[in-house]
Write a protein that holds these residues in place. Sequence first.
Motif, PDB file in Angstrom:
ATOM      1  N   GLN A  77      32.512  21.761  18.578  1.00 41.64           N
ATOM      2  CA  GLN A  77      34.154  21.649  18.216  1.00 41.64           C
ATOM      3  C   GLN A  77      34.694  22.255  19.601  1.00 41.64           C
ATOM      4  N   VAL A  78      35.644  21.555  20.098  1.00 41.92           N
ATOM      5  CA  VAL A  78      36.559  22.157  21.230  1.00 41.92           C
ATOM      6  C   VAL A  78      37.538  22.940  20.655  1.00 41.92           C
ATOM      7  N   GLN A  79      37.706  24.066  21.110  1.00 37.56           N
ATOM      8  CA  GLN A  79      39.409  24.804  20.722  1.00 37.56           C
ATOM      9  C   GLN A  79      39.946  25.156  22.041  1.00 37.56           C
ATOM     10  N   LEU A  80      41.445  24.890  21.917  1.00 43.68           N
ATOM     11  CA  LEU A  80      42.434  25.148  23.010  1.00 43.68           C
ATOM     12  C   LEU A  80      43.206  26.073  22.352  1.00 43.68           C
ATOM     13  N   VAL A  81      43.547  27.262  23.004  1.00 46.50           N
ATOM     14  CA  VAL A  81      44.406  28.211  22.489  1.00 46.50           C
ATOM     15  C   VAL A  81      45.294  28.705  23.620  1.00 46.50           C
ATOM     16  N   GLU A  82      46.673  28.163  23.287  1.00 45.65           N
ATOM     17  CA  GLU A  82      47.842  28.413  24.315  1.00 45.65           C
ATOM     18  C   GLU A  82      48.268  30.035  23.941  1.00 45.65           C
ATOM     19  N   SER A  83      49.084  30.357  24.972  1.00 42.50           N
ATOM     20  CA  SER A  83      49.638  31.494  24.870  1.00 42.50           C
ATOM     21  C   SER A  83      50.814  31.705  25.814  1.00 42.50           C
ATOM     22  N   GLY A  84      51.628  32.788  25.823  1.00 43.02           N
ATOM     23  CA  GLY A  84      52.719  32.953  26.792  1.00 43.02           C
ATOM     24  C   GLY A  84      54.114  32.324  26.493  1.00 43.02           C
ATOM     25  N   GLY A  85      54.215  31.598  25.559  1.00 42.21           N
ATOM     26  CA  GLY A  85      55.682  31.153  25.151  1.00 42.21           C
ATOM     27  C   GLY A  85      56.364  32.313  24.791  1.00 42.21           C
ATOM     28  N   ALA A  86      57.607  32.007  25.015  1.00 42.55           N
ATOM     29  CA  ALA A  86      58.828  33.178  24.788  1.00 42.55           C
ATOM     30  C   ALA A  86      60.210  32.668  24.722  1.00 42.55           C
ATOM     31  N   LEU A  87      61.061  33.557  24.367  1.00 44.50           N
ATOM     32  CA  LEU A  87      62.554  33.327  24.772  1.00 44.50           C
ATOM     33  C   LEU A  87      62.917  33.944  26.098  1.00 44.50           C
ATOM     34  N   VAL A  88      63.382  33.107  27.068  1.00 44.33           N
ATOM     35  CA  VAL A  88      63.853  33.492  28.145  1.00 44.33           C
ATOM     36  C   VAL A  88      65.344  32.898  28.557  1.00 44.33           C
ATOM     37  N   GLN A  89      65.857  33.616  29.431  1.00 49.04           N
ATOM     38  CA  GLN A  89      67.454  32.928  29.731  1.00 49.04           C
ATOM     39  C   GLN A  89      66.883  32.066  31.008  1.00 49.04           C
ATOM     40  N   ALA A  90      68.110  31.207  31.064  1.00 46.45           N
ATOM     41  CA  ALA A  90      68.161  30.083  32.077  1.00 46.45           C
ATOM     42  C   ALA A  90      67.845  30.510  33.319  1.00 46.45           C
ATOM     43  N   GLY A  91      67.213  30.152  34.381  1.00 44.69           N
ATOM     44  CA  GLY A  91      66.981  30.526  35.439  1.00 44.69           C
ATOM     45  C   GLY A  91      65.461  31.434  35.736  1.00 44.69           C
ATOM     46  N   GLY A  92      65.002  31.759  34.544  1.00 39.15           N
ATOM     47  CA  GLY A  92      64.168  32.907  34.456  1.00 39.15           C
ATOM     48  C   GLY A  92      62.757  31.989  34.449  1.00 39.15           C
ATOM     49  N   SER A  93      61.563  32.971  34.266  1.00 36.33           N
ATOM     50  CA  SER A  93      60.181  32.321  34.414  1.00 36.33           C
ATOM     51  C   SER A  93      59.406  32.670  33.473  1.00 36.33           C
ATOM     52  N   LEU A  94      58.260  31.846  33.150  1.00 37.60           N
ATOM     53  CA  LEU A  94      57.165  32.128  32.395  1.00 37.60           C
ATOM     54  C   LEU A  94      55.982  31.598  32.633  1.00 37.60           C
ATOM     55  N   ARG A  95      54.935  32.283  32.284  1.00 41.80           N
ATOM     56  CA  ARG A  95      53.467  31.634  32.611  1.00 41.80           C
ATOM     57  C   ARG A  95      52.817  31.520  31.316  1.00 41.80           C
TER      58      ARG A  95
END
Length: 119
Positions: free
Chosen positions: A1-19
């Motif tokens: 069974q393959v599992q993929l786990v995402e992380s890093g989502g958030a609330l950010v202001q326009a012009g900002g960055s996320l990884r």
Amino acid sequence: QVQLVESGGALVQAGGSLRLSCAVSRSIFSFNAMGWSRQAPGKQRELIATITTGASAGGSTDYSNFVKGRFTISRDNAENTVYLQMNSLKPEDTAKYYCYARVRQETYWGQGTPVTVSS
């Protein structure tokens, strides 16, 4: 069974960055490619970034026109993780972001991580 786990989502202001990060439960070399898609409320899921991950693959990348020049996909072979660096975020980037891994005819998906960009 393959599992993929995402992380890093958030609330950010326009012009900002996320990884965003996507950790997969087995070697990324076992897949032909991995990538990211997103789905905004009331809209269809769209593919936004792909990177080749086979053992002999050179890590070539491809992006949708909506994110080209702002987002960068990368991989960490040792960590079995794929990243999505998102810069110059816009309110229209608000969506749930999903990681996927593809090998031959099989595609595996993560559960998604939400990104909200405020204006």
